[in-house]
Write a protein that holds these residues in place. Sequence first.
Motif, PDB file in Angstrom:
ATOM      1  N   ASP A   1       0.829  -1.205   0.000  1.00 52.33           N
ATOM      2  CA  ASP A   1       0.000   0.000   0.000  1.00 52.33           C
ATOM      3  C   ASP A   1       0.866   1.259   0.000  1.00 52.33           C
ATOM      4  N   CYS A   2       1.934   1.263   0.790  1.00 49.80           N
ATOM      5  CA  CYS A   2       2.857   2.402   0.807  1.00 49.80           C
ATOM      6  C   CYS A   2       3.477   2.626  -0.571  1.00 49.80           C
ATOM      7  N   LEU A   3       3.849   1.536  -1.221  1.00 49.58           N
ATOM      8  CA  LEU A   3       4.424   1.640  -2.565  1.00 49.58           C
ATOM      9  C   LEU A   3       3.406   2.193  -3.551  1.00 49.58           C
ATOM     10  N   LYS A   4       2.161   1.710  -3.466  1.00 46.59           N
ATOM     11  CA  LYS A   4       1.091   2.204  -4.360  1.00 46.59           C
ATOM     12  C   LYS A   4       0.879   3.693  -4.169  1.00 46.59           C
ATOM     13  N   LYS A   5       0.846   4.134  -2.920  1.00 47.88           N
ATOM     14  CA  LYS A   5       0.622   5.552  -2.636  1.00 47.88           C
ATOM     15  C   LYS A   5       1.751   6.424  -3.174  1.00 47.88           C
ATOM     16  N   ARG A   6       2.934   5.843  -3.311  1.00 51.96           N
ATOM     17  CA  ARG A   6       4.083   6.571  -3.862  1.00 51.96           C
ATOM     18  C   ARG A   6       4.204   6.378  -5.377  1.00 51.96           C
ATOM     19  N   GLY A   7       3.350   5.509  -5.929  1.00 51.89           N
ATOM     20  CA  GLY A   7       3.371   5.266  -7.374  1.00 51.89           C
ATOM     21  C   GLY A   7       4.548   4.432  -7.850  1.00 51.89           C
ATOM     22  N   ILE A   8       5.101   3.591  -6.970  1.00 51.94           N
ATOM     23  CA  ILE A   8       6.293   2.823  -7.350  1.00 51.94           C
ATOM     24  C   ILE A   8       6.120   1.320  -7.128  1.00 51.94           C
ATOM     25  N   GLU A   9       4.879   0.857  -7.011  1.00 54.55           N
ATOM     26  CA  GLU A   9       4.682  -0.567  -6.712  1.00 54.55           C
ATOM     27  C   GLU A   9       5.264  -1.488  -7.776  1.00 54.55           C
ATOM     28  N   GLY A  10       5.340  -1.042  -9.019  1.00 55.79           N
ATOM     29  CA  GLY A  10       5.890  -1.871 -10.093  1.00 55.79           C
ATOM     30  C   GLY A  10       7.383  -2.102  -9.994  1.00 55.79           C
ATOM     31  N   ALA A  11       8.054  -1.331  -9.152  1.00 59.77           N
ATOM     32  CA  ALA A  11       9.509  -1.435  -9.015  1.00 59.77           C
ATOM     33  C   ALA A  11       9.927  -2.369  -7.888  1.00 59.77           C
ATOM     34  N   TRP A  12       8.948  -2.996  -7.228  1.00 62.50           N
ATOM     35  CA  TRP A  12       9.233  -3.814  -6.057  1.00 62.50           C
ATOM     36  C   TRP A  12       8.535  -5.158  -6.133  1.00 62.50           C
ATOM     37  N   LEU A  13       9.187  -6.163  -5.569  1.00 63.17           N
ATOM     38  CA  LEU A  13       8.574  -7.466  -5.302  1.00 63.17           C
ATOM     39  C   LEU A  13       8.438  -7.547  -3.787  1.00 63.17           C
ATOM     40  N   VAL A  14       7.227  -7.828  -3.306  1.00 62.99           N
ATOM     41  CA  VAL A  14       6.972  -7.888  -1.867  1.00 62.99           C
ATOM     42  C   VAL A  14       6.272  -9.208  -1.560  1.00 62.99           C
ATOM     43  N   ASP A  15       6.732  -9.885  -0.514  1.00 59.00           N
ATOM     44  CA  ASP A  15       6.154 -11.165  -0.117  1.00 59.00           C
ATOM     45  C   ASP A  15       6.255 -11.274   1.398  1.00 59.00           C
TER      46      ASP A  15
ATOM     47  N   ASP B   1      -4.998  -3.942  15.112  1.00 56.82           N
ATOM     48  CA  ASP B   1      -5.013  -2.557  14.643  1.00 56.82           C
ATOM     49  C   ASP B   1      -3.721  -1.842  15.043  1.00 56.82           C
ATOM     50  N   GLU B   2      -3.222  -2.114  16.252  1.00 58.75           N
ATOM     51  CA  GLU B   2      -1.967  -1.513  16.708  1.00 58.75           C
ATOM     52  C   GLU B   2      -0.793  -2.000  15.872  1.00 58.75           C
ATOM     53  N   VAL B   3      -0.773  -3.292  15.559  1.00 60.34           N
ATOM     54  CA  VAL B   3       0.282  -3.857  14.710  1.00 60.34           C
ATOM     55  C   VAL B   3       0.258  -3.186  13.339  1.00 60.34           C
ATOM     56  N   LEU B   4      -0.925  -3.012  12.794  1.00 60.90           N
ATOM     57  CA  LEU B   4      -1.038  -2.366  11.480  1.00 60.90           C
ATOM     58  C   LEU B   4      -0.466  -0.951  11.536  1.00 60.90           C
ATOM     59  N   GLN B   5      -0.840  -0.176  12.551  1.00 58.17           N
ATOM     60  CA  GLN B   5      -0.335   1.197  12.653  1.00 58.17           C
ATOM     61  C   GLN B   5       1.187   1.222  12.825  1.00 58.17           C
ATOM     62  N   GLN B   6       1.721   0.282  13.587  1.00 55.29           N
ATOM     63  CA  GLN B   6       3.173   0.196  13.744  1.00 55.29           C
ATOM     64  C   GLN B   6       3.822  -0.140  12.406  1.00 55.29           C
ATOM     65  N   CYS B   7       3.235  -1.052  11.652  1.00 57.68           N
ATOM     66  CA  CYS B   7       3.779  -1.420  10.341  1.00 57.68           C
ATOM     67  C   CYS B   7       3.754  -0.244   9.371  1.00 57.68           C
ATOM     68  N   VAL B   8       2.696   0.556   9.415  1.00 56.04           N
ATOM     69  CA  VAL B   8       2.622   1.741   8.551  1.00 56.04           C
ATOM     70  C   VAL B   8       3.799   2.664   8.847  1.00 56.04           C
ATOM     71  N   LYS B   9       4.011   2.979  10.117  1.00 55.32           N
ATOM     72  CA  LYS B   9       5.098   3.879  10.502  1.00 55.32           C
ATOM     73  C   LYS B   9       6.455   3.318  10.075  1.00 55.32           C
ATOM     74  N   CYS B  10       6.654   2.026  10.289  1.00 56.61           N
ATOM     75  CA  CYS B  10       7.947   1.404   9.985  1.00 56.61           C
ATOM     76  C   CYS B  10       8.190   1.313   8.483  1.00 56.61           C
ATOM     77  N   CYS B  11       7.174   0.933   7.726  1.00 56.79           N
ATOM     78  CA  CYS B  11       7.335   0.818   6.266  1.00 56.79           C
ATOM     79  C   CYS B  11       7.590   2.188   5.646  1.00 56.79           C
ATOM     80  N   GLU B  12       6.854   3.200   6.098  1.00 56.80           N
ATOM     81  CA  GLU B  12       7.066   4.555   5.582  1.00 56.80           C
ATOM     82  C   GLU B  12       8.468   5.047   5.922  1.00 56.80           C
ATOM     83  N   ALA B  13       8.900   4.826   7.160  1.00 51.08           N
ATOM     84  CA  ALA B  13      10.238   5.272   7.569  1.00 51.08           C
ATOM     85  C   ALA B  13      11.320   4.566   6.755  1.00 51.08           C
TER      86      ALA B  13
END
Length: 162
Positions: A28-42, A143-155
């Motif tokens: 989702d972070c990659l999509k919001k930045r418009g770069i999801e095609g440049a990454w493989l995520v699993d 929900d807390e795990v998700l919010q932590q993941c958002v912060k960490c992935c963005e950082a």
Amino acid sequence: MSDGKKSVLMVCLGNICRSPIAEAVFIDCLKKRGIEGAWLVDSSAIIGYHTGKGPDSRAMGALRKYGINDYQHRARVTTPDDIRRFDYIFGMDDSNIEDLREIEQKVPKSERRAEILMLGKQDPRGKSEVPDPYYESGSAQFDEVLQQCVKCCEAFLDKILK
């Protein structure tokens, strides 16, 4: 990966809670930045107890609340080949990191590609470990795990995309 894409693997114990949430959030972070095609995520597990199963319903509920409605995944186990294939492998806690280091030892140094990191440490203001919500009742910790993941992935993305 040989196709020029950067690659990330999220790893937790069973691959039905934390690592699928982290995978979906990273995409989702990659999509919001418009770069999801440049990454493989699993994502993958340390143990094979849930192999072939989809994410926990509470994990999927947290993703839907956040607006991620199209995520699909089936649990799988981390292999030595993942050490060869991925640029970054993120463990969710100290135990995952120890297990990933053991898997890494099965791969000759000359064949290792992955940098093994703790996801929680990507957000310097947050907790270093992403807690396992599986045994908690209800969905609040998901929900807390998700919010932590958002912060960490963005950082993480902010840091490496400078």
